[in-house]
Enzyme design. Sequence first.
Site, PDB file in Angstrom:
ATOM      1  N   GLU A   1      -3.722   7.871  -4.999  1.00 24.63           N
ATOM      2  CA  GLU A   1      -4.011   7.147  -6.244  1.00 24.63           C
ATOM      3  C   GLU A   1      -5.307   7.686  -6.865  1.00 24.63           C
ATOM      4  OE1 GLU A   1      -3.942   2.926  -5.490  1.00 24.63           O
ATOM      5  OE2 GLU A   1      -1.904   3.006  -4.726  1.00 24.63           O
TER       6      GLU A   1
ATOM      7  N   HIS B   1      -1.419   0.557  -9.873  1.00 24.37           N
ATOM      8  CA  HIS B   1      -2.061  -0.393  -8.946  1.00 24.37           C
ATOM      9  C   HIS B   1      -2.682  -1.550  -9.742  1.00 24.37           C
ATOM     10  CE1 HIS B   1      -3.912  -0.704  -4.674  1.00 24.37           C
ATOM     11  NE2 HIS B   1      -3.777  -1.918  -5.216  1.00 24.37           N
TER      12      HIS B   1
ATOM     13  N   ARG C   1       0.856  -1.185   0.000  1.00 17.64           N
ATOM     14  CA  ARG C   1       0.000   0.000   0.000  1.00 17.64           C
ATOM     15  C   ARG C   1       0.894   1.236   0.000  1.00 17.64           C
ATOM     16  NH1 ARG C   1      -3.493  -2.746  -1.569  1.00 17.64           N
ATOM     17  NH2 ARG C   1      -5.558  -3.135  -0.670  1.00 17.64           N
TER      18      ARG C   1
HETATM   19  N1  LIG Z   1      -0.756  -4.119  -5.360  1.00 19.47           N
HETATM   20  C1  LIG Z   1      -1.826  -4.900  -5.354  1.00 19.47           C
HETATM   21  O1  LIG Z   1      -2.586  -4.962  -6.327  1.00 19.47           O
HETATM   22  C2  LIG Z   1      -2.121  -5.737  -4.161  1.00 19.47           C
HETATM   23  C3  LIG Z   1      -1.674  -5.361  -2.918  1.00 19.47           C
HETATM   24  N2  LIG Z   1      -1.966  -6.144  -1.836  1.00 19.47           N
HETATM   25  C4  LIG Z   1      -1.458  -5.706  -0.520  1.00 19.47           C
HETATM   26  O2  LIG Z   1      -0.577  -6.713  -0.073  1.00 19.47           O
HETATM   27  C5  LIG Z   1      -0.816  -6.953   1.299  1.00 19.47           C
HETATM   28  C6  LIG Z   1      -0.312  -8.313   1.681  1.00 19.47           C
HETATM   29  O3  LIG Z   1      -1.107  -9.323   1.099  1.00 19.47           O
HETATM   30  P1  LIG Z   1      -0.944 -10.869   1.538  1.00 19.47           P
HETATM   31  O4  LIG Z   1       0.446 -11.320   1.312  1.00 19.47           O
HETATM   32  O5  LIG Z   1      -2.066 -11.603   0.931  1.00 19.47           O
HETATM   33  O6  LIG Z   1      -1.188 -10.689   3.109  1.00 19.47           O
HETATM   34  P2  LIG Z   1      -0.753 -11.645   4.302  1.00 19.47           P
HETATM   35  O7  LIG Z   1      -1.629 -11.275   5.438  1.00 19.47           O
HETATM   36  O8  LIG Z   1      -0.689 -13.046   3.861  1.00 19.47           O
HETATM   37  O9  LIG Z   1       0.752 -11.181   4.613  1.00 19.47           O
HETATM   38  C7  LIG Z   1       1.068  -9.997   5.281  1.00 19.47           C
HETATM   39  C8  LIG Z   1       2.491 -10.131   5.805  1.00 19.47           C
HETATM   40  O10 LIG Z   1       2.894  -8.895   6.377  1.00 19.47           O
HETATM   41  C9  LIG Z   1       3.519  -9.146   7.623  1.00 19.47           C
HETATM   42  N3  LIG Z   1       3.374  -7.972   8.471  1.00 19.47           N
HETATM   43  C10 LIG Z   1       2.222  -7.397   8.914  1.00 19.47           C
HETATM   44  N4  LIG Z   1       2.518  -6.331   9.679  1.00 19.47           N
HETATM   45  C11 LIG Z   1       3.869  -6.230   9.691  1.00 19.47           C
HETATM   46  C12 LIG Z   1       4.781  -5.329  10.312  1.00 19.47           C
HETATM   47  N5  LIG Z   1       4.359  -4.316  11.086  1.00 19.47           N
HETATM   48  N6  LIG Z   1       6.106  -5.512  10.126  1.00 19.47           N
HETATM   49  C13 LIG Z   1       6.560  -6.550   9.374  1.00 19.47           C
HETATM   50  N7  LIG Z   1       5.743  -7.435   8.760  1.00 19.47           N
HETATM   51  C14 LIG Z   1       4.412  -7.279   8.928  1.00 19.47           C
HETATM   52  C15 LIG Z   1       2.818 -10.381   8.162  1.00 19.47           C
HETATM   53  O11 LIG Z   1       3.622 -11.112   9.076  1.00 19.47           O
HETATM   54  P3  LIG Z   1       3.539 -10.878  10.659  1.00 19.47           P
HETATM   55  O12 LIG Z   1       2.076 -10.807  10.999  1.00 19.47           O
HETATM   56  O13 LIG Z   1       4.259 -12.051  11.251  1.00 19.47           O
HETATM   57  O14 LIG Z   1       4.251  -9.602  10.914  1.00 19.47           O
HETATM   58  C16 LIG Z   1       2.662 -11.197   6.878  1.00 19.47           C
HETATM   59  O15 LIG Z   1       3.846 -11.901   6.621  1.00 19.47           O
HETATM   60  C17 LIG Z   1      -2.337  -6.735   1.428  1.00 19.47           C
HETATM   61  O16 LIG Z   1      -2.691  -6.423   2.757  1.00 19.47           O
HETATM   62  C18 LIG Z   1      -2.576  -5.585   0.493  1.00 19.47           C
HETATM   63  O17 LIG Z   1      -2.438  -4.358   1.170  1.00 19.47           O
HETATM   64  C19 LIG Z   1      -2.657  -7.303  -1.951  1.00 19.47           C
HETATM   65  C20 LIG Z   1      -3.127  -7.697  -3.148  1.00 19.47           C
HETATM   66  C21 LIG Z   1      -2.937  -6.941  -4.358  1.00 19.47           C
HETATM   67  O1  LIG Z   2      -4.682  -3.971  -3.815  1.00 16.99           O
HETATM   68  C1  LIG Z   2      -5.430  -4.867  -4.062  1.00 16.99           C
HETATM   69  C2  LIG Z   2      -5.936  -5.790  -3.099  1.00 16.99           C
HETATM   70  O2  LIG Z   2      -6.582  -6.769  -3.517  1.00 16.99           O
HETATM   71  O3  LIG Z   2      -5.730  -5.573  -1.900  1.00 16.99           O
END
Ligand SMILES: NC(=O)C1=CN([C@@H]2O[C@H](COP(=O)(O)OP(=O)(O)OC[C@H]3O[C@@H](n4cnc5c(N)ncnc54)[C@H](OP(=O)(O)O)[C@@H]3O)[C@@H](O)[C@H]2O)C=CC1
Ligand SMILES: O=CC(=O)O
Length: 324
Positions: free
Chosen positions: A266, A285, A237
């Site tokens: 955005e 995005h 994000r």
């Molecule tokens: N550009 C795009 O089109 C898209 C963007 N996204 C973004 O990607 C994000 C991640 O998606 P996804 O992988 O499915 O989510 P997940 O929930 O599977 O993964 C999130 C990861 O972030 C880590 N995390 C959370 N908070 C922190 C922190 N403060 N410091 C370090 N690590 C942290 C978590 O580990 P832990 O809890 O152990 O810290 C976990 O490993 C979504 O929330 C969304 O915002 C998603 C889809 C599409």
């Molecule tokens: O940014 C896209 C999402 O699915 O989250």
Amino acid sequence: MKPSVIAYKTLPADLHAKLEQHFTVTAFDSITDQNRPAFIKALGEAEGMVGSGITVDKNLLDNGPKLKAVSTISAGYDNFDVDTLTQRKIVLMHTPGALTETVADTIMALVLSTARRIVNVAERVKSGEWTGSVDENWFGSDVHHKTMGIVGMGRIGMALAQRAHFGFGMDIIYNTRSRNPDAEQRFNAVHHELDSLLAKSDFVCLILPLTDQTHHLMNAQRFALMKPSAFFINAGRGPVVDEKALIDALQQKKIAGAGLDVFEQEPINIGSPLLAMPNVVAIPHIGSATFEARYAMAESAVDNLIAALSGNIKENCVNPQVIK
Ligand SMILES: NC(=O)C1=CN([C@@H]2O[C@H](COP(=O)(O)OP(=O)(O)OC[C@H]3O[C@@H](n4cnc5c(N)ncnc54)[C@H](OP(=O)(O)O)[C@@H]3O)[C@@H](O)[C@H]2O)C=CC1
Ligand SMILES: O=CC(=O)O
């Protein structure tokens, strides 16, 4: 009588029909200033809604006294007031599984295009600059066998590590709040504190949710820790990055380049210095923007709403405490 729901984004026709088998549907292509009064009126009767792209806060929820479930066509849910939803016993559903691999492809594309300057050199070819054999003004940096630092080793981080480690022979280091034994076993990934990851990585890839903890996680002090030869990639994000600090780091050559799918604002303002930098690849995005992934997300969101309103939730619930 079938429960009333709102679809606040256009769904593929077959999925809209599926929704109508279960519910009385009020549909909007998207929510605009013009149709907002009609949307708010429909919210007065709705038990559920499905869509994406709007902020669902307390003010909006005050208009939905009968709401039981909200189903977002996205993985991220930072535009939802989850605490208020939970207090009001409204379940929030999302679609993480449908897009993981597609977003990892996008991030790998950003890694490759920033390091090899693909967009920049392609533009130069189109403008007629390719007049002889290329010299170092056209050279990029290798990706293979470098070190990738993944900040956020969740679903998408894991799919990225899979590509980088097995496809490109990269060493993987990562940062999360809790260790990820699966990543350590499958990709030999090594957990680092954030500052140490920044200092060691050739590619810093952020794929984090936006939370109070992650807002402006990447600031001037942190960019200063990166190697001048390193590339910064963000597909989580926009507000996880202090964009002014990123611009300063690029202008002062503290980092080599950036690949960005997400921005603090955005669409990004056309006057942003980021858009004038040849070492920045900025995309709109489009992490999940393939025909296949967007269909799968819509399908997952429709199924999620049906499951939630029939008391049959098995996955994809953000606030499962509501149903316990
Ligand atoms: N550009 C795009 O089109 C898209 C963007 N996204 C973004 O990607 C994000 C991640 O998606 P996804 O992988 O499915 O989510 P997940 O929930 O599977 O993964 C999130 C990861 O972030 C880590 N995390 C959370 N908070 C922190 C922190 N403060 N410091 C370090 N690590 C942290 C978590 O580990 P832990 O809890 O152990 O810290 C976990 O490993 C979504 O929330 C969304 O915002 C998603 C889809 C599409
Ligand atoms: O940014 C896209 C999402 O699915 O989250």
